[in-house]
Write a protein that holds these residues in place. Structure first.
Motif, PDB file in Angstrom:
ATOM      1  N   HIS A  87      23.642  28.005  36.487  1.00 25.42           N
ATOM      2  CA  HIS A  87      23.289  26.871  35.324  1.00 25.42           C
ATOM      3  C   HIS A  87      23.212  27.769  34.245  1.00 25.42           C
ATOM      4  CE1 HIS A  87      24.611  23.521  38.689  1.00 25.42           C
ATOM      5  NE2 HIS A  87      25.023  23.107  37.363  1.00 25.42           N
ATOM      6  N   ASP A 128      25.285  20.943  30.926  1.00 21.35           N
ATOM      7  CA  ASP A 128      24.410  21.745  31.645  1.00 21.35           C
ATOM      8  C   ASP A 128      23.563  21.681  30.886  1.00 21.35           C
ATOM      9  OD1 ASP A 128      25.951  21.741  34.255  1.00 21.35           O
ATOM     10  OD2 ASP A 128      27.294  23.234  33.871  1.00 21.35           O
ATOM     11  N   GLN A 131      18.951  20.973  33.651  1.00 22.00           N
ATOM     12  CA  GLN A 131      19.030  20.772  34.991  1.00 22.00           C
ATOM     13  C   GLN A 131      17.759  19.915  35.712  1.00 22.00           C
ATOM     14  OE1 GLN A 131      21.893  21.692  36.604  1.00 22.00           O
ATOM     15  NE2 GLN A 131      22.631  21.470  34.516  1.00 22.00           N
TER      16      GLN A 131
END
Length: 354
Positions: A87, A128, A131
């Motif tokens: 990510h 994203d 996270q």
């Protein structure tokens, strides 16, 4: 979840460090100046189809994209101190510059509205953003996704979009990011009656409409919400279309995610305690994701990526089986050994299929 009411997640250190457009543009120019050319080429293609009068709107999209990419690169990417192997800014670009381009080539720019392409582009770089939020399975929308929605809305405002005039874009981004929530847990035991089957694993996007029926009755009369749910299906397919990439790319994305999982679990890839988790994730875990969890949610995604997924299926099973066989008699010494073996096997199978 209520349409137009994102959960109130506050700014973090990265957002404060890149709180204006100029700082984001400078950071991108410092680390990845090629990104600007990628953005400008896509905008030029869209304007060539939809008309130059939309250039001011396209410029806002460009600004928002640079803000999102800069924050991803600094927060969890290769430009900061909390690197996530999966990510990061490169994942955003593989969606925007890779899969979204394939989608546009397959269905044509006229298959969607100009603002739909803007929304999908912003999804690529904003879904994203966060996270490190605490996991909470009590809410179908993940906390990472909820935090990303809140930040994405602030990015839209910084780029010059207006909550009221551009409400449809704000709503679309909220629903697309929410729909990208992915539950990798197995579904609970299912009833014998097919009409009663409720699948909770995999992407949230296919269940968004039912979720909104419960949380926001009357949403179907909202054209922005209807379109947002539609776009959420396409966005989910972009996010998970690694299953339709060439085998080596599919294996590479699995390897990156495996490395990130081990990092988040506190296991060093060079240590023995990472060996079994890596072997499990890269063999049975990949089969479970590919054949059980993954599903395309939109017709646009299916026509673009499904043929390649069908070709990958038998080879992925062979890859998982060969990895298990390789360590059947002697267990791997570390996760790093498993990762190297996985990459070697994927390359061998891809060369054999060529």
């Amino acid at each position: 979840m209520r349409i137009g009411r994102p959960d109130p997640f506050p700014e973090d250190a990265t957002e404060r460090a890149l709180s204006d457009v100029a700082s984001a543009v400078d950071l991108v120019a410092q680390h990845r100046p090629d990104i600007v050319a990628v953005l400008d080429a896509r905008l030029a293609a869209l304007l060539a189809h939809f008309g130059p009068e939309l250039a001011p709107r396209a410029q806002k999209m460009r600004t928002a994209m640079l803000l999102g990419l800069a924050r991803m690169g600094l927060r969890h990417g290769s430009w900061g101190e909390d690197f996530h192997a999966y990510h990061n800014e490169n994942h955003a670009l593989e969606l925007f510059d890779g899969r979204m381009q394939r989608l546009m080539d397959r269905i044509g720019p006229g298959a969607l509205e100009f603002d739909d392409w803007i929304a999908l582009s912003l999804f690529c770089v904003c879904h994203d953003l966060r996270q490190r939020e605490t996991v909470d399975f009590s809410n179908p929308v993940g906390r990472n996704e909820a935090a990303s929605i809140a930040e994405a809305w602030r990015i839209l405002r910084l780029a010059g979009f207006d909550d009221e005039d551009d409400r449809a874009l704000f709503v679309a981004l909220q629903l697309m990011i929410a729909g990208s929530t992915f539950d990798a847990r197995p579904s609970p035991p299912q009833p014998l009656n097919p009409a009663e089957v409720v699948t909770t694993s995999g992407p949230l996007a296919p269940r968004l409409a039912l979720l909104l029926d419960e949380s926001d009755p009357g949403w179907r009369a909202d054209a922005a919400a209807e379109n947002g749910v539609h776009l959420a299906q396409i966005a989910s397919d972009l996010d998970t279309a690694n299953v339709g990439e060439p085998l080596v790319w599919l294996a590479e994305s699995a390897s990156r995610l495996c490395q990130e999982r081990e990092m988040r679990s506190g296991r060093a890839l060079t240590h023995a305690d990472s060996a079994v988790p890596c072997l499990s994730f890269l063999s049975g875990g990949q089969e479970f994701y590919f054949f059980e969890l993954h599903r395309f949610c939109s017709e646009q995604g299916r026509v673009t990526f499904e043929p390649a997924k069908q070709r990958n299926g038998p080879v992925l099973r062979e890859l998982a089986a060969s990895l298990r066989l390789r360590f059947a008699e002697k267990a791997p010494a570390s996760g790093l050994e498993v990762l190297r073996a996985f990459s070697d096997e994927a390359l061998r199978l891809a060369e054999n299929a060529a």
